[in-house]
Design an enzyme around this catalytic site. Sequence first.
Site, PDB file in Angstrom:
ATOM      1  N   LYS A 211     -28.631  15.348  30.351  1.00  0.00           N
ATOM      2  CA  LYS A 211     -30.599  15.793  31.213  1.00  0.00           C
ATOM      3  C   LYS A 211     -29.981  17.241  31.181  1.00  0.00           C
ATOM      4  CE  LYS A 211     -31.284  11.133  32.294  1.00  0.00           C
ATOM      5  NZ  LYS A 211     -32.923  10.992  31.519  1.00  0.00           N
TER       6      LYS A 211
ATOM      7  N   ASP B 203     -21.536   6.922  35.605  1.00  0.00           N
ATOM      8  CA  ASP B 203     -22.096   7.551  34.362  1.00  0.00           C
ATOM      9  C   ASP B 203     -23.400   8.630  36.144  1.00  0.00           C
ATOM     10  OD1 ASP B 203     -24.942   8.172  33.371  1.00  0.00           O
ATOM     11  OD2 ASP B 203     -25.376   5.957  32.515  1.00  0.00           O
TER      12      ASP B 203
ATOM     13  N   TYR C 163     -28.125   1.521  34.663  1.00  0.00           N
ATOM     14  CA  TYR C 163     -28.565   2.115  33.638  1.00  0.00           C
ATOM     15  C   TYR C 163     -27.429   3.404  32.824  1.00  0.00           C
ATOM     16  CZ  TYR C 163     -31.605   3.904  29.692  1.00  0.00           C
ATOM     17  OH  TYR C 163     -32.282   4.537  28.777  1.00  0.00           O
TER      18      TYR C 163
HETATM   19  C1  LIG Z   1     -27.821   6.863  34.434  1.00  0.00           C
HETATM   20  C2  LIG Z   1     -28.627   7.703  32.895  1.00  0.00           C
HETATM   21  N1  LIG Z   1     -27.852   6.907  31.858  1.00  0.00           N
HETATM   22  C3  LIG Z   1     -27.864   7.442  30.371  1.00  0.00           C
HETATM   23  C4  LIG Z   1     -28.848   7.372  29.807  1.00  0.00           C
HETATM   24  C5  LIG Z   1     -29.483   7.500  28.963  1.00  0.00           C
HETATM   25  O1  LIG Z   1     -29.543   9.020  28.627  1.00  0.00           O
HETATM   26  P1  LIG Z   1     -30.452   9.570  26.972  1.00  0.00           P
HETATM   27  O2  LIG Z   1     -31.718   9.116  26.988  1.00  0.00           O
HETATM   28  O3  LIG Z   1     -30.031  11.060  26.882  1.00  0.00           O
HETATM   29  O4  LIG Z   1     -29.636   8.512  25.912  1.00  0.00           O
HETATM   30  C6  LIG Z   1     -29.888   7.526  31.426  1.00  0.00           C
HETATM   31  C7  LIG Z   1     -31.382   8.699  31.343  1.00  0.00           C
HETATM   32  O5  LIG Z   1     -32.295   7.968  31.993  1.00  0.00           O
HETATM   33  C8  LIG Z   1     -29.565   7.673  32.906  1.00  0.00           C
HETATM   34  O6  LIG Z   1     -30.360   7.932  33.724  1.00  0.00           O
END
Ligand SMILES: Cc1ncc(COP(=O)(O)O)c(C=O)c1O
Length: 426
Positions: free
Chosen positions: A262, A234, A139
């Site tokens: 986060k 990420d 993700y």
């Molecule tokens: C691994 C990862 N990358 C990116 C994101 C996207 O972050 P945001 O919800 O702040 O846009 C998330 C959100 O849970 C995530 O778990």
Amino acid sequence: MSANPKPHDPVYAHAREVLPGGTFGNTGAELIIREGQGSHVWDEDGNEYIDYLIGSGPMFVGHNHPEVTAAAQAQLAHGTTFFANNRLGVELAQAIIDAMACAEKVRFVSTGSEADAFAMRLARAYTRRDKILKFEGGYHGFSDYGLMSLAPKKVGNTVEPIPDSAGIPANVKENMVIAPYNDAAAVESLLREHKGEIAAVFMEPFQRIIPPQPGFLEKVREIATANDTLLIFDEVVTGFRFAYGGAQEYYGVTPDVCTLGKVIGGGFPLAAIAGRDEVMAMFDKDRAGDRFLPQIGTLSGNPVASAAGLATLEVLKRPGTYEKIFAMGKTLMAGLSERLERHGIEAQVIGVPPLFDLVFTTGEIRNYRDTLRGDTAKMARLNALLKERGILKGDSKYYVSLTLSDADIKKTLDAWNDALAVMAKE
Ligand SMILES: Cc1ncc(COP(=O)(O)O)c(C=O)c1O
């Protein structure tokens, strides 16, 4: 606590009128949280829960942490956003550089999705290549590229780019290459097949709740370097959670660039791209030449979010923090495994102590396709039974937070026991 929460009138009814599906999109419309304090939240009906959702990750030190709240409040009285540079944002950039092995420069945005989208563009600008390799099931936010093969419903024999949303142009897949997680040989062969075309291997070092197999990240690092391809972690979830220095410290593999979100905003909207100076220079018009990557955001580096983020990092930096998180997480993971066994339920606990869940299946879980063997109906049933017993979590994650008490942990173990006993009889 009532066993069956009421439909939260009038907020629930109002939400159904003004929000599509009655929801912000993140959770079901029936979950309406009124308040959070420490490791607990309360819904609009007054039901109290031990919180393993923690705002989907940010509230790692607990809700309304006195130091975080005080830091945010102190800034509120001096103005909440300026667009221009501000001292707190610069200090937070320094704290990230001090913590993350890959970080020599930092650029702020407001969400993880934004950070990932800019990091992909950064890799493309730096390498002058168009393609990004990501892993099936990984993700990386909600950009067109990030949503390729996040959770494909129908998987064929080969791993290929499949959009996970309507509205994504068909040609996006031409610039995405998808690999199975935990398969370094596949990454190597895809980089060979697309020689000189792949800007970055873009990955969650710990994918959703699947840990990397020993040697996998090291091998991907080696292959990326050999192909002049950037390695981007990420770390929106793992940053400052698996260790103060994130997954890159925890697993001992340093990417070229990472994205963060986060935890670093302390509960406010803030995210970042952090990486090697030479790569981050693409954001600097005096150094990037024709590879310049303009990047602007109204709230980027927001001072209230930076104050909360800095205060959160101060708490996390204290001796014993991660030992405590890991000890609590280990107790919970072992306790859950033990109760599954006790009730003869076919499931396994996977993850690491700060972030784990169970999967209702046996056999090794190495990648997204392995998770598809999990029984999602059973998962939903268990989550619902736990909610009735005062345990709140996301669909497929328990996030451990620093303010969990011994009583919270005992209550969680009892709730698991109880809920699994119900399921064993069904
Ligand atoms: C691994 C990862 N990358 C990116 C994101 C996207 O972050 P945001 O919800 O702040 O846009 C998330 C959100 O849970 C995530 O778990």
